[in-house]
Enzyme design. Structure first.
Site, PDB file in Angstrom:
ATOM      1  N   HIS A  81      -9.626   1.269   4.785  1.00  0.00           N
ATOM      2  CA  HIS A  81      -8.345   1.437   5.471  1.00  0.00           C
ATOM      3  C   HIS A  81      -8.566   2.371   6.668  1.00  0.00           C
ATOM      4  O   HIS A  81      -9.362   3.315   6.583  1.00  0.00           O
ATOM      5  CB  HIS A  81      -7.296   2.011   4.514  1.00  0.00           C
ATOM      6  CG  HIS A  81      -5.911   1.964   5.099  1.00  0.00           C
ATOM      7  ND1 HIS A  81      -5.490   2.880   6.023  1.00  0.00           N
ATOM      8  CD2 HIS A  81      -4.898   1.086   4.936  1.00  0.00           C
ATOM      9  CE1 HIS A  81      -4.247   2.561   6.397  1.00  0.00           C
ATOM     10  NE2 HIS A  81      -3.869   1.482   5.748  1.00  0.00           N
ATOM     11  N   GLY A 117       2.411   2.312  10.772  1.00  0.00           N
ATOM     12  CA  GLY A 117       3.378   3.393  10.628  1.00  0.00           C
ATOM     13  C   GLY A 117       4.067   3.774  11.931  1.00  0.00           C
ATOM     14  O   GLY A 117       4.698   4.824  12.018  1.00  0.00           O
ATOM     15  N   SER A 133       3.288  -2.158  10.327  1.00  0.00           N
ATOM     16  CA  SER A 133       4.734  -2.243  10.577  1.00  0.00           C
ATOM     17  C   SER A 133       5.311  -3.622  10.261  1.00  0.00           C
ATOM     18  O   SER A 133       6.245  -4.074  10.926  1.00  0.00           O
ATOM     19  CB  SER A 133       5.059  -1.828  12.015  1.00  0.00           C
ATOM     20  OG  SER A 133       4.680  -0.482  12.230  1.00  0.00           O
ATOM     21  N   LYS A 160       0.171   4.225  -0.184  1.00  0.00           N
ATOM     22  CA  LYS A 160      -0.455   5.419   0.412  1.00  0.00           C
ATOM     23  C   LYS A 160      -0.208   6.622  -0.514  1.00  0.00           C
ATOM     24  O   LYS A 160      -0.138   6.433  -1.736  1.00  0.00           O
ATOM     25  CB  LYS A 160       0.061   5.637   1.836  1.00  0.00           C
ATOM     26  CG  LYS A 160      -0.127   4.356   2.682  1.00  0.00           C
ATOM     27  CD  LYS A 160       0.031   4.541   4.157  1.00  0.00           C
ATOM     28  CE  LYS A 160      -0.200   3.199   4.851  1.00  0.00           C
ATOM     29  NZ  LYS A 160      -0.163   3.299   6.297  1.00  0.00           N
ATOM     30  N   ASN A 216       0.884  -1.170   0.000  1.00  0.00           N
ATOM     31  CA  ASN A 216       0.000   0.000   0.000  1.00  0.00           C
ATOM     32  C   ASN A 216       0.917   1.214   0.000  1.00  0.00           C
ATOM     33  O   ASN A 216       1.518   1.534   1.026  1.00  0.00           O
ATOM     34  CB  ASN A 216      -0.899  -0.012   1.243  1.00  0.00           C
ATOM     35  CG  ASN A 216      -1.708   1.274   1.383  1.00  0.00           C
ATOM     36  OD1 ASN A 216      -1.726   2.106   0.471  1.00  0.00           O
ATOM     37  ND2 ASN A 216      -2.371   1.447   2.517  1.00  0.00           N
ATOM     38  N   GLU A 254      -6.987   4.770   7.745  1.00  0.00           N
ATOM     39  CA  GLU A 254      -6.779   6.194   7.450  1.00  0.00           C
ATOM     40  C   GLU A 254      -8.008   6.791   6.774  1.00  0.00           C
ATOM     41  O   GLU A 254      -8.302   7.979   6.934  1.00  0.00           O
ATOM     42  CB  GLU A 254      -5.499   6.363   6.600  1.00  0.00           C
ATOM     43  CG  GLU A 254      -4.249   6.098   7.449  1.00  0.00           C
ATOM     44  CD  GLU A 254      -3.060   5.514   6.711  1.00  0.00           C
ATOM     45  OE1 GLU A 254      -3.011   5.598   5.477  1.00  0.00           O
ATOM     46  OE2 GLU A 254      -2.170   4.970   7.395  1.00  0.00           O
ATOM     47  N   GLU A 257      -5.495  -4.841  10.382  1.00  0.00           N
ATOM     48  CA  GLU A 257      -4.487  -3.805  10.589  1.00  0.00           C
ATOM     49  C   GLU A 257      -4.777  -3.071  11.902  1.00  0.00           C
ATOM     50  O   GLU A 257      -5.588  -2.123  11.923  1.00  0.00           O
ATOM     51  CB  GLU A 257      -4.510  -2.796   9.443  1.00  0.00           C
ATOM     52  CG  GLU A 257      -4.161  -3.401   8.093  1.00  0.00           C
ATOM     53  CD  GLU A 257      -3.543  -2.370   7.159  1.00  0.00           C
ATOM     54  OE1 GLU A 257      -2.498  -2.673   6.591  1.00  0.00           O
ATOM     55  OE2 GLU A 257      -4.094  -1.268   7.028  1.00  0.00           O
TER      56      GLU A 257
END
Ligand code: 13P
Length: 251
Positions: free
Chosen positions: A95, A172, A210, A10, A8, A97, A166
């Protein structure tokens, strides 16, 4: 089950950076014997470039989002039909985010998954708890609720999706879930998926958060971890290839 490693990207990349990254990944993949399935999910504006660079290779590509609507007055959105036209095999949906910064609810995520399937694009449905939710003991409640919305919307077609667990606190942050923590959640998701599918062991369940070259093998050795959704490490060819190699051994 053959594992899937999906990058991904991003909101990263440029025409020249994408070209060199994909060239290095393609070159690295030659040295991996019987590789697992590999995909990259890229910003929408680069789909055309990625289609021309990856067409005819074993690497699939996808988008990072898809509209819940079919077409029309939805400024800024991209439809499943458009993704299909650019050869996308996958679209990430839900996701964290997007849930966090764009207010996507379980219902919106479910509608997006349904729309992707309708256009022949495999939704990679992301679920995961925040740190506060984990600390208050609500992890299973949250991920099951997020997945249930998708199962409710797509019915038995849930066998055609990919699920990605996730944990928000691991994205991250460099703070990976331990293999045991991840496996515990994956087993719960597996049971929920198997119960919803008419046959088989259900869709693949990826771990994301991560995951890197150093911890991939241990995570991928868990019985219910069928691959990885990779953020930062997918932007470095050597790291991405190392994860792919680990997944290709772990079957
Ligand atoms: P990182 O691998 O950078 O933690 O990102 C994970 C992720 O969000 C993939 O979708």
């Amino acid at each position: 089950m053959k594992k899937l490693i999906a990058g991904n990207w991003k909101m990263n990349g440029s025409l020249s950076a994408n070209e060199s990254l994909l060239a290095e990944i393609k070159a690295g993949l030659v040295n991996v014997s019987t590789p697992c399935d590999v995909a990259v999910c890229v910003p929408g504006v680069y789909l055309s470039q990625v289609q021309s660079l990856l067409g005819g290779t074993s690497i699939a590509w996808g988008a990072q989002d898809v509209s819940a609507h079919e077409k029309g007055a939805y400024t800024g959105e991209t439809s499943g039909a458009m993704l299909r036209e650019f050869g996308c095999r996958y679209a990430l949906v839900g996701h964290s985010e997007r849930r966090q910064y764009h207010g996507e609810t379980d219902l919106v995520v479910a509608a997006k998954a349904q729309r992707a399937l309708a256009f022949g694009v495999t939704p990679v449905v992301c679920v995961g708890e925040t740190l506060a939710e984990r600390e208050s003991g609500d992890t299973m409640l949250v991920v099951k609720r997020q997945l249930a919305a998708v199962i409710h919307a797509v019915g038995h077609c849930v066998s055609e999706v990919v699920v990605a667990y996730e944990p928000v606190w691991a994205i991250g942050t460099g703070r990976t879930a331990t293999p045991e923590q991840a496996q515990e959640v994956h087993a719960v998701l597996r049971a929920q998926l198997v119960a919803a599918c008419t046959r088989g062991s259900g869709p693949r369940i990826l771990y994301g958060g991560s995951m890197n070259a150093a911890n991939a093998a241990e995570l991928l050795a868990q019985p219910d971890i069928d691959g990885g959704l990779i953020g930062g490490a997918a932007l470095k060819a050597a790291d991405f290839i190392a994860i792919i190699s680990a997944a290709s051994v772990a079957r």
